[in-house]
Design a protein around this motif. Structure first.
Motif, PDB file in Angstrom:
ATOM      1  N   ASP A   1     -37.909   6.899 -55.279  1.00 49.93           N
ATOM      2  CA  ASP A   1     -37.089   8.109 -55.324  1.00 49.93           C
ATOM      3  C   ASP A   1     -36.689   8.517 -53.911  1.00 49.93           C
ATOM      4  O   ASP A   1     -37.538   8.845 -53.085  1.00 49.93           O
TER       5      ASP A   1
ATOM      6  N   ARG B   1     -48.658  14.175 -52.321  1.00 53.30           N
ATOM      7  CA  ARG B   1     -48.270  15.234 -51.376  1.00 53.30           C
ATOM      8  C   ARG B   1     -49.279  16.382 -51.365  1.00 53.30           C
ATOM      9  O   ARG B   1     -49.397  17.117 -50.385  1.00 53.30           O
TER      10      ARG B   1
ATOM     11  N   ARG C   1     -37.764  12.129 -52.675  1.00 52.82           N
ATOM     12  CA  ARG C   1     -39.195  12.280 -52.419  1.00 52.82           C
ATOM     13  C   ARG C   1     -39.606  11.568 -51.139  1.00 52.82           C
ATOM     14  O   ARG C   1     -40.379  12.114 -50.349  1.00 52.82           O
ATOM     15  N   ARG C   2     -39.101  10.354 -50.940  1.00 54.17           N
ATOM     16  CA  ARG C   2     -39.528   9.620 -49.747  1.00 54.17           C
ATOM     17  C   ARG C   2     -38.982  10.245 -48.477  1.00 54.17           C
ATOM     18  O   ARG C   2     -39.675  10.288 -47.456  1.00 54.17           O
TER      19      ARG C   2
ATOM     20  N   SER D   1     -38.276   5.896 -43.770  1.00 51.63           N
ATOM     21  CA  SER D   1     -38.644   5.689 -45.175  1.00 51.63           C
ATOM     22  C   SER D   1     -37.885   4.503 -45.744  1.00 51.63           C
ATOM     23  O   SER D   1     -36.816   4.120 -45.243  1.00 51.63           O
TER      24      SER D   1
ATOM     25  N   SER E   1     -38.328  13.414 -48.027  1.00 51.07           N
ATOM     26  CA  SER E   1     -39.064  14.651 -47.823  1.00 51.07           C
ATOM     27  C   SER E   1     -40.443  14.384 -47.237  1.00 51.07           C
ATOM     28  O   SER E   1     -40.858  15.030 -46.267  1.00 51.07           O
ATOM     29  N   ALA E   2     -41.165  13.434 -47.818  1.00 54.33           N
ATOM     30  CA  ALA E   2     -42.515  13.129 -47.335  1.00 54.33           C
ATOM     31  C   ALA E   2     -42.485  12.548 -45.926  1.00 54.33           C
ATOM     32  O   ALA E   2     -43.305  12.904 -45.073  1.00 54.33           O
TER      33      ALA E   2
ATOM     34  N   ASP F   1     -40.993   4.920 -51.324  1.00 52.53           N
ATOM     35  CA  ASP F   1     -40.965   5.450 -52.687  1.00 52.53           C
ATOM     36  C   ASP F   1     -39.602   5.110 -53.288  1.00 52.53           C
ATOM     37  O   ASP F   1     -38.595   5.086 -52.573  1.00 52.53           O
TER      38      ASP F   1
ATOM     39  N   TYR G   1     -51.466  13.091 -48.287  1.00 54.51           N
ATOM     40  CA  TYR G   1     -50.590  13.333 -47.134  1.00 54.51           C
ATOM     41  C   TYR G   1     -51.148  14.413 -46.200  1.00 54.51           C
ATOM     42  O   TYR G   1     -51.196  14.209 -44.977  1.00 54.51           O
TER      43      TYR G   1
ATOM     44  N   ALA H   1     -44.829   8.885 -53.053  1.00 53.42           N
ATOM     45  CA  ALA H   1     -44.560  10.210 -52.487  1.00 53.42           C
ATOM     46  C   ALA H   1     -44.438  11.248 -53.601  1.00 53.42           C
ATOM     47  O   ALA H   1     -43.676  12.195 -53.495  1.00 53.42           O
ATOM     48  N   GLY H   2     -45.228  11.051 -54.664  1.00 55.90           N
ATOM     49  CA  GLY H   2     -45.209  11.993 -55.778  1.00 55.90           C
ATOM     50  C   GLY H   2     -46.009  13.247 -55.483  1.00 55.90           C
ATOM     51  O   GLY H   2     -46.571  13.422 -54.396  1.00 55.90           O
ATOM     52  N   GLY H   3     -46.078  14.124 -56.467  1.00 58.71           N
ATOM     53  CA  GLY H   3     -46.738  15.408 -56.288  1.00 58.71           C
ATOM     54  C   GLY H   3     -48.214  15.290 -55.958  1.00 58.71           C
ATOM     55  O   GLY H   3     -48.730  16.030 -55.120  1.00 58.71           O
TER      56      GLY H   3
END
Length: 315
Positions: free
Chosen positions: A37, A16, A40-41, A53, A43-44, A35, A20, A11-13
């Protein structure tokens, strides 16, 4: 066609920004996100999926109804994970490049074959609107058959010559195969200055066409990187970027709209690529950019990386 139920690992930049958003334009159902993190997970999963998640992919697969995994991280980090996912019975979709090396790509191809599962690599440039239009035009009788192709794919500074070829130029190693056919023989010449590389690659293709690739990491970022010229008989195509195409003929010229540098999953090819993956799984056939097909792309990459001077037999 039923939506393919997927779990998304990463779920990194980059994920995304690219894959995604493409999910909403492909026949998939995102079940959950994984993920390490937590922020990040969460949020995604909240923005793109069901909200579910996990920190561990095996736990995610045990709890969710999943048919395939999208694994979006660097090739070194995901190599073992992809093998484990295939062995566990999941179809796999990853970003390019296929693997850290040619040998690693062969290893993944063998793993997918042994598991009886589909693995596809997202070489989205071959699915971009411009490349698809160029391919269709070049296959018409009026085009007269491809006689020559020129590809220029140049970037700004990279961390290393190896990273430039594997992360950036790899797009055009795949794309030239898609547009011109399989290379038969190449002559590759390399030049390195200030830690960056320039390459001139001449090719003869199995269908008789000839080609030239101009590759380097010594230009500037935030400029148009792709330029492809395809010559037939009294007809030729110029492809600038991923979606601006000009077709010149004796009877009249055609031009498509320039969408500038707008990133859109249909224009860039991400959603089209993902849809091809789903269809291949449902139809039980090999997709474009299967891991088996990517072995050929990586053979071309490996030949250029070696920077051997003279003729190189690819087949």
């Amino acid at each position: 066609m039923d939506n393919l139920k997927i779990g998304f690992i990463g779920a990194g930049g980059f994920a995304r920004h690219t894959l995604y958003p493409a999910l909403h334009l492909a026949p998939v159902a995102l079940q959950a996100v994984c993920d390490a993190d937590e922020g990040r997970r969460l949020s995604a999963a909240g923005k793109f999926g069901t909200g579910r998640s996990y920190a561990d992919w095996r736990e995610m697969c045990g709890e969710e109804d999943i048919e395939a995994l999208i694994i979006c991280m660097g090739p070194d980090a995901r190599q073992g994970l992809v093998k484990d996912a295939l062995a566990a019975g999941y179809h796999v979709f990853t970003p390019k490049p296929p693997a850290p090396s040619l040998a690693d790509t062969i290893e993944l191809a063998e793993a997918a074959e042994a598991a009886g599962k589909t693995m596809m690599v997202n070489f989205q440039r071959r699915f971009s609107v411009g490349a698809r239009q160029a391919k269709a035009i070049s296959e018409t009788p009026e085009f007269g058959g491809l006689s020559q192709i020129f590809c220029s794919f140049c970037s700004g500074k990279y961390g290393s010559v190896h990273h430039y070829l594997l992360d950036f130029a790899i797009h055009h190693f795949d794309l030239i195969r898609r547009l011109a056919g399989e290379p038969k023989t190449i002559a590759s010449f390399g030049n390195e200055r200030h830690g960056q590389g320039s390459f001139a690659v001449s090719m003869e293709f199995e269908n008789g066409a000839v080609g030239l690739m101009q590759l380097n990491s010594q230009r500037l970022w935030r400029r148009n990187y792709d330029r492809i010229e395809m010559t037939g008989h009294e007809s030729y195509i110029v492809l600038d970027g991923l979606w601006t195409i000009s077709h010149y003929t004796a009877g009249g010229n055609t031009f498509t709209e320039n969408y500038s540098d707008e990133r859109n999953s249909e224009l860039t090819g991400d959603s089209v690529s993902l849809t091809e993956f789903v269809r291949a799984v449902r139809e039980e056939r090999e997709p474009q950019c299967s891991i088996q097909d990517c072995v050929k792309t990586m053979r071309l990459y490996d030949a250029v990386l070696s920077r051997r001077r003279g003729l190189i037999e690819i087949g």
